[in-house]
Design a protein around this motif. Structure first.
Motif, mmCIF file in Angstrom:
data_model
loop_
_atom_site.group_PDB
_atom_site.id
_atom_site.type_symbol
_atom_site.label_atom_id
_atom_site.label_comp_id
_atom_site.label_asym_id
_atom_site.label_seq_id
_atom_site.Cartn_x
_atom_site.Cartn_y
_atom_site.Cartn_z
ATOM 1 N N PHE A 48 0.832 -1.203 0.000
ATOM 2 C CA PHE A 48 0.000 0.000 0.000
ATOM 3 C C PHE A 48 0.872 1.261 0.000
ATOM 4 O O PHE A 48 1.930 1.292 0.626
ATOM 5 C CB PHE A 48 -0.921 0.012 1.226
ATOM 6 C CG PHE A 48 -2.174 -0.811 1.068
ATOM 7 C CD1 PHE A 48 -3.402 -0.208 0.879
ATOM 8 C CD2 PHE A 48 -2.109 -2.197 1.106
ATOM 9 C CE1 PHE A 48 -4.558 -0.964 0.736
ATOM 10 C CE2 PHE A 48 -3.252 -2.964 0.971
ATOM 11 C CZ PHE A 48 -4.488 -2.343 0.775
ATOM 12 N N ASN A 49 0.378 2.306 -0.681
ATOM 13 C CA ASN A 49 1.119 3.571 -0.746
ATOM 14 C C ASN A 49 1.346 4.170 0.638
ATOM 15 O O ASN A 49 2.404 4.743 0.911
ATOM 16 C CB ASN A 49 0.374 4.580 -1.620
ATOM 17 C CG ASN A 49 0.602 4.347 -3.097
ATOM 18 O OD1 ASN A 49 1.549 3.647 -3.480
ATOM 19 N ND2 ASN A 49 -0.235 4.924 -3.930
ATOM 20 N N ILE A 50 0.345 4.045 1.513
ATOM 21 C CA ILE A 50 0.479 4.629 2.839
ATOM 22 C C ILE A 50 1.633 3.997 3.611
ATOM 23 O O ILE A 50 2.280 4.649 4.438
ATOM 24 C CB ILE A 50 -0.844 4.511 3.628
ATOM 25 C CG1 ILE A 50 -0.766 5.361 4.898
ATOM 26 C CG2 ILE A 50 -1.170 3.050 3.956
ATOM 27 C CD1 ILE A 50 -2.079 5.469 5.636
ATOM 28 N N VAL A 51 1.915 2.734 3.348
ATOM 29 C CA VAL A 51 3.055 2.064 3.980
ATOM 30 C C VAL A 51 4.358 2.638 3.430
ATOM 31 O O VAL A 51 5.287 2.940 4.186
ATOM 32 C CB VAL A 51 3.000 0.542 3.756
ATOM 33 C CG1 VAL A 51 4.269 -0.132 4.269
ATOM 34 C CG2 VAL A 51 1.775 -0.048 4.448
ATOM 35 N N HIS A 52 4.424 2.815 2.109
ATOM 36 C CA HIS A 52 5.637 3.362 1.494
ATOM 37 C C HIS A 52 5.886 4.814 1.903
ATOM 38 O O HIS A 52 7.030 5.266 1.931
ATOM 39 C CB HIS A 52 5.550 3.247 -0.029
ATOM 40 C CG HIS A 52 5.753 1.854 -0.539
ATOM 41 N ND1 HIS A 52 4.740 0.932 -0.626
ATOM 42 C CD2 HIS A 52 6.868 1.210 -0.966
ATOM 43 C CE1 HIS A 52 5.208 -0.209 -1.092
ATOM 44 N NE2 HIS A 52 6.501 -0.076 -1.303
ATOM 45 N N ARG A 53 4.813 5.541 2.228
ATOM 46 C CA ARG A 53 4.988 6.914 2.710
ATOM 47 C C ARG A 53 5.454 6.951 4.166
ATOM 48 O O ARG A 53 5.921 7.988 4.632
ATOM 49 C CB ARG A 53 3.670 7.695 2.597
ATOM 50 C CG ARG A 53 3.313 8.131 1.209
ATOM 51 C CD ARG A 53 2.233 9.210 1.226
ATOM 52 N NE ARG A 53 0.994 8.747 1.828
ATOM 53 C CZ ARG A 53 0.008 8.175 1.150
ATOM 54 N NH1 ARG A 53 0.133 7.979 -0.159
ATOM 55 N NH2 ARG A 53 -1.100 7.794 1.767
ATOM 56 N N SER A 54 5.306 5.838 4.880
ATOM 57 C CA SER A 54 5.604 5.805 6.316
ATOM 58 C C SER A 54 6.955 5.187 6.641
ATOM 59 O O SER A 54 7.337 5.117 7.817
ATOM 60 C CB SER A 54 4.507 5.017 7.052
ATOM 61 O OG SER A 54 3.215 5.521 6.761
ATOM 62 N N VAL A 55 7.682 4.716 5.625
ATOM 63 C CA VAL A 55 8.952 4.017 5.856
ATOM 64 C C VAL A 55 9.954 4.925 6.558
ATOM 65 O O VAL A 55 10.102 6.109 6.227
ATOM 66 C CB VAL A 55 9.533 3.534 4.508
ATOM 67 C CG1 VAL A 55 10.958 3.042 4.678
ATOM 68 C CG2 VAL A 55 8.660 2.426 3.937
#
Length: 240
Positions: A48-55
């Motif tokens: 999910f994009n939200i995961v990639h934004r939270s790395v």
């Protein structure tokens, strides 16, 4: 149990996996990779994009050297960029502004990172706007942002982060803009410190070279916030 109930449970479980994956990603890239290998649900949640934004992106000095050589790592960070990761947007904006000199692209990316609440991006945007001599409205916007950072007590940390990125990530490649001799943020005719910040900066810099205690303090003792912004501009363009 109806099909709708099974469907709702599936959505709830998926949301739980995504929430867990976000928490893991915000702690460690290594832990995120390990989690995604545990099961299909975790693997899917990690896409999910939200995961990639939270790395969690480590600072330059703590980044493994082999990441820049790994095709897998490059694809991963490219995906994070596409998802709008604030830290990566901030670093790429610095590259566009001060290495490639693509001002429009750099400002757009810096604005995007700033809009997410990234304090260091807000500081770099502030300094870039304060350097403008052709647009007084942009300069005033920069001063407003500077006041916000000053009120939040974030200036010192933001300066340190910008210094770290610019000096460690691209040593010898950065070309900072020059400040015109008569360019000042302070526009108050009666200000007793107006125009003196370059001298104060040079004094602090020379004191630092001598390991003198007079190197510390910056312009913190100056009551005029616009003059303090002028001092920080001197420090910013001399970061590398």
């Amino acid at each position: 149990m109806t099909i709708d109930c099974f469907s709702n449970i599936a959505f709830i479980l998926n949301d739980i996996y995504v929430a867990i994956t976000i928490k893991v990603a915000s702690d460690s890239i290594r832990d995120l990779c390990s989690l995604r290998m545990t099961c299909k649900a975790a693997c899917d949640a990690g896409d999910f994009n939200i995961v990639h934004r939270s790395v969690s992106i480590p600072p330059p000095h703590a980044t493994p050297w082999w990441w820049c050589l790994s095709p897998e790592a490059k694809r991963f960070f490219d995906r994070c960029m596409v998802a709008g990761h604030p830290e990566l947007l901030f670093r790429e904006a610095l590259r566009e502004l001060f290495i490639r000199h693509n001002e429009n692209v750099g400002l757009q990316m810096m604005n995007s990172a700033t809009s997410t609440g990234h304090a260091a991006a807000k500081y770099a945007l502030t300094m870039t706007l304060l350097l403008r001599t052709d647009d007084n409205d942009e300069k005033q916007k920069g001063l407003e942002l500077y006041r916000e950072l000053d009120a939040a007590g974030s200036l010192a940390d933001c300066k340190a982060r910008c210094f770290s990125i610019l000096t460690i990530s691209w040593p010898g490649e950065v070309q900072m803009p020059h400040i015109e001799e008569q360019h000042t943020v302070c526009a108050t005719p009666r200000c007793s410190t107006r125009g003196h910040m370059p001298l104060l900066y040079d004094y602090r810099r020379c004191a630092a070279e001598r390991n003198s205690v007079h190197a510390f303090g910056g312009a913190a003792h100056i009551p005029c916030i616009q003059c303090r912004a002028d001092y920080d501009l001197q420090a910013f363009v001399n970061l590398p």
